[in-house]
Design a protein around this motif. Structure first.
Motif, PDB file in Angstrom:
ATOM      1  N   LEU A   1      19.989  39.263 -33.845  1.00  0.00           N
ATOM      2  CA  LEU A   1      19.455  40.180 -35.498  1.00  0.00           C
ATOM      3  C   LEU A   1      18.545  39.191 -36.145  1.00  0.00           C
ATOM      4  N   GLY A   2      18.873  37.905 -36.378  1.00  0.00           N
ATOM      5  CA  GLY A   2      17.916  36.761 -36.887  1.00  0.00           C
ATOM      6  C   GLY A   2      18.577  37.205 -38.720  1.00  0.00           C
TER       7      GLY A   2
ATOM      8  N   PRO B   1      13.385  26.070 -33.101  1.00  0.00           N
ATOM      9  CA  PRO B   1      12.304  26.615 -31.754  1.00  0.00           C
ATOM     10  C   PRO B   1      12.852  28.509 -31.650  1.00  0.00           C
ATOM     11  N   LYS B   2      14.234  28.550 -31.403  1.00  0.00           N
ATOM     12  CA  LYS B   2      14.789  29.633 -30.367  1.00  0.00           C
ATOM     13  C   LYS B   2      14.135  30.846 -31.416  1.00  0.00           C
ATOM     14  N   MET B   3      14.679  30.778 -32.674  1.00  0.00           N
ATOM     15  CA  MET B   3      14.056  31.576 -33.439  1.00  0.00           C
ATOM     16  C   MET B   3      12.640  31.591 -33.760  1.00  0.00           C
ATOM     17  N   LEU B   4      12.047  30.727 -33.840  1.00  0.00           N
ATOM     18  CA  LEU B   4      10.739  31.259 -33.594  1.00  0.00           C
ATOM     19  C   LEU B   4       9.766  32.050 -32.476  1.00  0.00           C
ATOM     20  N   LEU B   5      10.095  31.135 -31.198  1.00  0.00           N
ATOM     21  CA  LEU B   5      10.428  31.801 -30.269  1.00  0.00           C
ATOM     22  C   LEU B   5      10.462  33.260 -30.309  1.00  0.00           C
ATOM     23  N   ASN B   6      11.343  33.746 -30.498  1.00  0.00           N
ATOM     24  CA  ASN B   6      12.253  35.487 -30.213  1.00  0.00           C
ATOM     25  C   ASN B   6      10.780  36.022 -32.068  1.00  0.00           C
ATOM     26  N   ILE B   7      10.792  35.564 -32.876  1.00  0.00           N
ATOM     27  CA  ILE B   7       9.914  36.297 -33.556  1.00  0.00           C
ATOM     28  C   ILE B   7       8.519  36.957 -33.053  1.00  0.00           C
ATOM     29  N   GLN B   8       7.947  35.610 -32.427  1.00  0.00           N
ATOM     30  CA  GLN B   8       6.781  35.559 -31.742  1.00  0.00           C
ATOM     31  C   GLN B   8       6.566  36.682 -30.864  1.00  0.00           C
ATOM     32  N   MET B   9       7.477  36.536 -30.034  1.00  0.00           N
ATOM     33  CA  MET B   9       7.883  37.354 -28.672  1.00  0.00           C
ATOM     34  C   MET B   9       7.695  38.426 -29.063  1.00  0.00           C
ATOM     35  N   GLN B  10       8.583  38.461 -30.554  1.00  0.00           N
ATOM     36  CA  GLN B  10       9.148  40.027 -30.123  1.00  0.00           C
ATOM     37  C   GLN B  10      10.642  40.277 -29.461  1.00  0.00           C
ATOM     38  N   ASN B  11      11.249  39.574 -29.156  1.00  0.00           N
ATOM     39  CA  ASN B  11      12.420  39.881 -28.064  1.00  0.00           C
ATOM     40  C   ASN B  11      13.420  39.133 -28.982  1.00  0.00           C
ATOM     41  N   ASN B  12      14.387  39.006 -29.551  1.00  0.00           N
ATOM     42  CA  ASN B  12      15.638  38.442 -29.275  1.00  0.00           C
ATOM     43  C   ASN B  12      16.691  38.629 -29.460  1.00  0.00           C
TER      44      ASN B  12
ATOM     45  N   LEU C   1      36.320  33.786 -23.123  1.00  0.00           N
ATOM     46  CA  LEU C   1      36.855  35.047 -23.873  1.00  0.00           C
ATOM     47  C   LEU C   1      35.462  35.884 -22.651  1.00  0.00           C
ATOM     48  N   SER C   2      36.429  36.609 -22.922  1.00  0.00           N
ATOM     49  CA  SER C   2      35.605  38.214 -21.947  1.00  0.00           C
ATOM     50  C   SER C   2      35.065  39.006 -23.315  1.00  0.00           C
ATOM     51  N   PHE C   3      34.018  39.621 -23.501  1.00  0.00           N
ATOM     52  CA  PHE C   3      33.121  40.505 -24.433  1.00  0.00           C
ATOM     53  C   PHE C   3      32.408  41.879 -24.267  1.00  0.00           C
ATOM     54  N   CYS C   4      32.769  42.790 -24.885  1.00  0.00           N
ATOM     55  CA  CYS C   4      32.968  44.148 -25.043  1.00  0.00           C
ATOM     56  C   CYS C   4      30.757  44.787 -24.715  1.00  0.00           C
ATOM     57  N   THR C   5      31.031  45.582 -24.743  1.00  0.00           N
ATOM     58  CA  THR C   5      29.562  46.073 -25.324  1.00  0.00           C
ATOM     59  C   THR C   5      28.682  45.645 -26.146  1.00  0.00           C
ATOM     60  N   GLU C   6      29.486  45.884 -26.887  1.00  0.00           N
ATOM     61  CA  GLU C   6      28.358  45.005 -29.049  1.00  0.00           C
ATOM     62  C   GLU C   6      28.572  43.246 -28.639  1.00  0.00           C
ATOM     63  N   LEU C   7      27.070  43.327 -28.232  1.00  0.00           N
ATOM     64  CA  LEU C   7      26.735  42.059 -28.036  1.00  0.00           C
ATOM     65  C   LEU C   7      25.618  41.205 -29.088  1.00  0.00           C
ATOM     66  N   ARG C   8      25.803  41.852 -30.564  1.00  0.00           N
ATOM     67  CA  ARG C   8      24.585  42.121 -31.026  1.00  0.00           C
ATOM     68  C   ARG C   8      25.438  40.698 -32.067  1.00  0.00           C
ATOM     69  N   ILE C   9      24.509  39.482 -32.024  1.00  0.00           N
ATOM     70  CA  ILE C   9      25.235  38.869 -33.138  1.00  0.00           C
ATOM     71  C   ILE C   9      24.302  38.761 -35.046  1.00  0.00           C
ATOM     72  N   PRO C  10      24.464  38.863 -35.523  1.00  0.00           N
ATOM     73  CA  PRO C  10      23.876  38.939 -37.036  1.00  0.00           C
ATOM     74  C   PRO C  10      23.675  37.472 -37.422  1.00  0.00           C
ATOM     75  N   HIS C  11      22.743  36.933 -36.981  1.00  0.00           N
ATOM     76  CA  HIS C  11      22.366  35.987 -37.763  1.00  0.00           C
ATOM     77  C   HIS C  11      21.491  35.512 -36.471  1.00  0.00           C
ATOM     78  N   PHE C  12      20.488  34.089 -36.981  1.00  0.00           N
ATOM     79  CA  PHE C  12      19.224  33.393 -36.447  1.00  0.00           C
ATOM     80  C   PHE C  12      19.303  32.794 -35.311  1.00  0.00           C
ATOM     81  N   PHE C  13      21.101  32.570 -34.707  1.00  0.00           N
ATOM     82  CA  PHE C  13      21.565  31.408 -34.171  1.00  0.00           C
ATOM     83  C   PHE C  13      22.715  31.666 -33.520  1.00  0.00           C
ATOM     84  N   CYS C  14      23.016  31.429 -32.548  1.00  0.00           N
ATOM     85  CA  CYS C  14      24.628  31.658 -31.835  1.00  0.00           C
ATOM     86  C   CYS C  14      25.426  30.922 -32.936  1.00  0.00           C
ATOM     87  N   ASP C  15      25.908  31.167 -33.756  1.00  0.00           N
ATOM     88  CA  ASP C  15      27.079  30.221 -34.628  1.00  0.00           C
ATOM     89  C   ASP C  15      28.085  31.125 -34.066  1.00  0.00           C
TER      90      ASP C  15
END
Length: 306
Positions: free
Chosen positions: A15-16, A79-90, A166-180
């Motif tokens: 989510l950045g 770099p990944k954060m900048l790429l995501n913003i530039q490509m408009q793809n999170n 771990l197994s994950f739910c369908t909610e896969l949004r991370i409220p951060h600018f990297f995989c914390d």
């Protein structure tokens, strides 16, 4: 929200720092500038130490490794954060998220170990100056470097393997600018007790342990400095460890500040913004602290441009 588990997920959504479109160009400019300053500043430190034979000492050997760790620490996220913003793809792939976590934890742990080893180096130099070259010999310095890397690798691999189970739910949004790590674990649908246990133990051993070592070293250093009779001697002794102490306070101060703000606030986005301090600002300021407060470093950096 659906409760069906997905053992194998393909991607997460970062989510950045902000979802406001008008702020994205500002974020790109700000973080690109800070990243370039961080990369260039730490690279200059490394090159200056390599090129100047006067700086081929244990203190500068570990400083060059700290600068390398700072470059890696920042490069694992920005770099990944900048790429995501530039490509408009999170979106970040599952494999990419695990890889990012691995390198972020690896270089973060290396930072703590190198700061600890540098504190020990200053302790030996000030408290046992006559035995300094015997104790801090090249073989022992190499051993300290190897142990730092092995423990950091073990920690990052262990945490990465714990996430893979771990197994994950369908909610896969991370409220951060990297995989914390903590944010990713919180998204899991399966039991996370072992993950939390490993994280707390790792934090205790790799966070509190090195900090205790640094604290003990500086108690001995201050005690030795206070026994020096002349004011000039005290200043000279303290000036040799002033830069390191400033970096330690900045690194741990921002780290604890983010931890406390996260504990006090339930707002994950606010915690993400606070984490910018230790993920970006601290590695950016380290070269300035070591170059501005150190005459030898300033001379070595000037030689690079002549």
């Amino acid at each position: 929200m659906e409760t069906e588990n997905q053992t194998h997920v393909s991607a997460f959504i970062l989510l950045g720092l902000s979802e406001e479109a008008e702020l994205q160009p500002l974020l790109v400019g700000l973080f690109l500038s800070m990243y370039l300053v961080t990369f260039t500043g730490n690279l200059l430190i490394i090159l200056a130490i390599i090129m100047d034979s006067h700086l081929h000492t244990p203190m500068y050997f570990f400083l060059s490794n700290l600068s390398f760790a700072d470059i890696g620490f920042t490069s694992s996220t920005i770099p990944k954060m900048l790429l995501n913003i530039q490509m408009q793809n999170n979106v970040i792939t599952y494999e990419g998220c695990i890889t990012q976590m691995h390198f972020f934890i690896l270089f973060g742990a290396l930072d703590t170990f190198f700061l600890t080893v540098m504190a020990y180096d200053r302790f030996v130099a000030i408290c046992h100056p006559l035995h300094y070259t015997v104790i801090m010999n090249p073989k022992f310095c190499g051993l300290l470097l190897l142990v730092s890397w092995l423990l950091s690798l073990l920690n990052s691999l262990l945490n990465g393997l714990m996430v893979l189970r771990l197994s994950f739910c369908t909610e896969l949004r991370i409220p951060h600018f990297f995989c914390d790590l903590t944010q990713v674990v919180q998204l899991a649908c399966s039991d996370t007790f072992l993950n939390s246990l490993v994280m707390y133990v790792a934090t205790g051993l790799l966070g509190v342990g090195p900090l205790t070592g640094i604290f003990f070293s500086y108690i001995k250093i201050v005690s030795s400095i206070l026994r020096i009779s002349s004011a000039g001697g005290k200043y000279k002794a303290f000036s040799t460890c002033g830069s390191h102490l400033s970096v330690v306070c900045l690194f741990y101060g921002t780290g604890f500040g983010v931890y406390l703000s996260s504990a006090a606030s339930q707002n994950a986005r606010a915690s993400a913004i606070a984490s910018v301090m230790y993920t970006v600002v601290t590695p950016m300021l380290n070269p300035f602290i070591y170059s501005l407060r150190n005459k030898d470093m300033k001379q070595a950096i000037r030689k690079l441009f002549h």
